[in-house]
Design a protein around this motif. Structure first.
Motif, PDB file in Angstrom:
ATOM      1  N   LEU A  78      42.884  35.070  43.581  1.00 32.31           N
ATOM      2  CA  LEU A  78      43.516  35.006  42.260  1.00 32.31           C
ATOM      3  C   LEU A  78      43.333  33.653  41.586  1.00 32.31           C
ATOM      4  O   LEU A  78      43.475  33.545  40.361  1.00 32.31           O
ATOM      5  CB  LEU A  78      45.007  35.344  42.357  1.00 32.31           C
ATOM      6  N   ALA A 130      41.438  33.418  38.495  1.00 31.44           N
ATOM      7  CA  ALA A 130      42.018  33.826  37.210  1.00 31.44           C
ATOM      8  C   ALA A 130      43.070  32.854  36.686  1.00 31.44           C
ATOM      9  O   ALA A 130      43.487  32.952  35.527  1.00 31.44           O
ATOM     10  CB  ALA A 130      42.635  35.222  37.354  1.00 31.44           C
ATOM     11  N   TYR A 165      50.319  32.840  38.682  1.00 38.08           N
ATOM     12  CA  TYR A 165      50.476  33.901  39.678  1.00 38.08           C
ATOM     13  C   TYR A 165      51.313  33.403  40.851  1.00 38.08           C
ATOM     14  O   TYR A 165      51.177  32.257  41.274  1.00 38.08           O
ATOM     15  CB  TYR A 165      49.103  34.343  40.218  1.00 38.08           C
ATOM     16  N   VAL A 207      40.344  40.494  38.717  1.00 39.42           N
ATOM     17  CA  VAL A 207      39.330  39.691  39.421  1.00 39.42           C
ATOM     18  C   VAL A 207      38.378  40.654  40.138  1.00 39.42           C
ATOM     19  O   VAL A 207      38.805  41.424  40.999  1.00 39.42           O
ATOM     20  CB  VAL A 207      39.970  38.729  40.448  1.00 39.42           C
TER      21      VAL A 207
END
Length: 412
Positions: free
Chosen positions: A79, A82, A110, A271
């Protein structure tokens, strides 16, 4: 989504500050990371703090008996493609530790959070996750963990009607039963080596049929759902049927399975599998697991195995005989004090390996190995075991607190 608005009330800010101060004092006193005690203090001052800290994050929760810490780490790496990620990377996976981890980052987009199985429903209520990954359920800490069917029931009730996307292992009937109450499930065929906790149907109690990789209940029709993602050898198959190579520095089939589930989670956040899997290659060791360390002029590989399912996976990845193996078992609070699980582990898989046995419960383990017709030596400690092991790299397999003891001894 994260914005610039500050979700924290004055009380919450005070709680965060106090928690950090207590954690720092604990670290200074040499009592570990301080994250748990810091989190406890913070939650005492503001019981809603976890919810407040999570409200500006897209949260993923990861829960399972085995593989939580590693999978959390793999998802977090994926992650980061992103945006910034906050995670409880060291495995403090109850509400206090989770609160501490989230309090440590203000700019993350996140949150990737490992959650102890018993706390999953409550943490899901507090953090309003976008995604929940459910990997497996098996026997662990027999003296205090709820029986696996009860844990599956808790998950099922706690996640019923959840808005989260559930990414669940369709090869584990207990996980499927738990996830089936949710409206939005992505099924991953991640495999299941250990099947001894799922011979009876979690839905009706009937006997499970297990032809090949499939499973179903002959009595009520509860059956393995069709996966949209799958682990296939060294590749992840995505929902479009494309095969993406898995390149990991972490060993073993179980970690390929963790990578497959992690790729499915990453896709929920946009992703793509290729990017996610390339980023997972960065992970070399997770809280000391799989690390190769130098000790007394020898290479030791440190492997964690906490329960029968974990030992089975670990035996499948050690170097072949005659590689020496050191086994260490404790039965302290964090391990569970009941060692009867040792009788569920197939120690005949170690035939041909020179074995040394250490740890608080080395005699329990010695009796078990005797019955399994294994050749072994009981040693006082790691130093003696290393000295008595024949040449070559040594595989060291330990349960939870024994593993922490080993890491301290080797300075890892």
């Amino acid at each position: 989504m994260s914005g610039n608005s500050d979700p924290l009330t004055p009380r919450a800010k005070l709680a965060v500050t106090a928690g950090k101060a207590v954690a720092a004092a604990s670290r200074a006193a040499g009592r570990g990371s301080g994250s748990v005690i810091g989190g406890r203090v913070a939650l005492k001052l503001d019981p809603d703090l976890l919810a407040r800290l999570a409200q500006n994050l897209d949260v993923t929760l990861v829960s399972a008996t085995n593989g939580k810490t590693t999978t959390t780490r793999l998802i977090a790496e994926a992650l980061r493609a992103a945006g910034p990620v906050v995670s409880n990377a060291l495995g403090a996976n109850m509400p206090a530790g989770i609160t501490s981890a989230l309090a440590g980052s203000s700019d993350a987009r996140y949150g990737v959070i490992e959650v102890d199985e018993k706390y999953l429903a409550g943490v899901a209520r507090d953090t309003d996750p976008k995604c929940i990954a459910l990997l497996n359920l098996s026997r662990d800490q027999l003296d205090r963990a709820a029986e696996t069917r009860m844990l599956a029931e808790n998950w099922r009730e706690g996640l019923a009607g959840s808005k989260a996307v559930i990414v669940a292992n369709c090869d584990d009937p207990l996980v499927v039963w738990a996830a089936s109450s949710s409206p939005n499930v992505i099924w991953v065929a991640a495999g299941q080596m250990w099947k001894d906790d799922a011979w009876s149907c979690p839905s009706c109690g009937g006997v499970m049929q297990r032809p090949g990789d499939d499973w179903f209940c002959g009595e009520c029709g509860f059956r393995r759902p069709t996966p949209s993602w799958a682990l296939s050898g060294d590749h992840v198959l995505d929902p479009h049927g494309s095969a993406w190579p898995i390149h990991l520095q972490l060993p073993g089939r179980a970690n390929k399975a963790n990578a497959a589930s992690s790729a499915a989670v990453a896709a929920v956040f946009g992703v793509p599998p290729q990017v996610a899997l390339e980023r997972m290659y960065q992970v070399q060791a997770v809280a000391g697991r799989y690390d190769v360390v130098q000790f007394q002029q020898r290479d030791l590989r440190l492997l964690l195995a906490k329960n029968p399912a974990g030992w089975l996976e670990t035996f499948s990845l050690i170097d072949p005989p005659p590689t020496p193996v050191i086994l260490s078992v404790n039965a302290r609070g964090a391990d569970g004090t009941d060692t009867s699980w040792l009788w569920d582990v197939d120690y005949t898989r170690l035939t041909g390996h020179p074995i040394c046995v250490i740890g608080d419960r080395k005699l329990d383990l010695a009796v078990r190995l005797e019955v399994a017709n294994q050749q072994f030596q009981v040693c006082e400690n790691l130093d003696q075991a290393v000295q008595m092991s024949p040449p070559g790299r040594i595989e060291v397999i330990a349960n939870y607190t024994a593993f922490q003891d080993l890491r301290r001894r080797v300075g890892n």
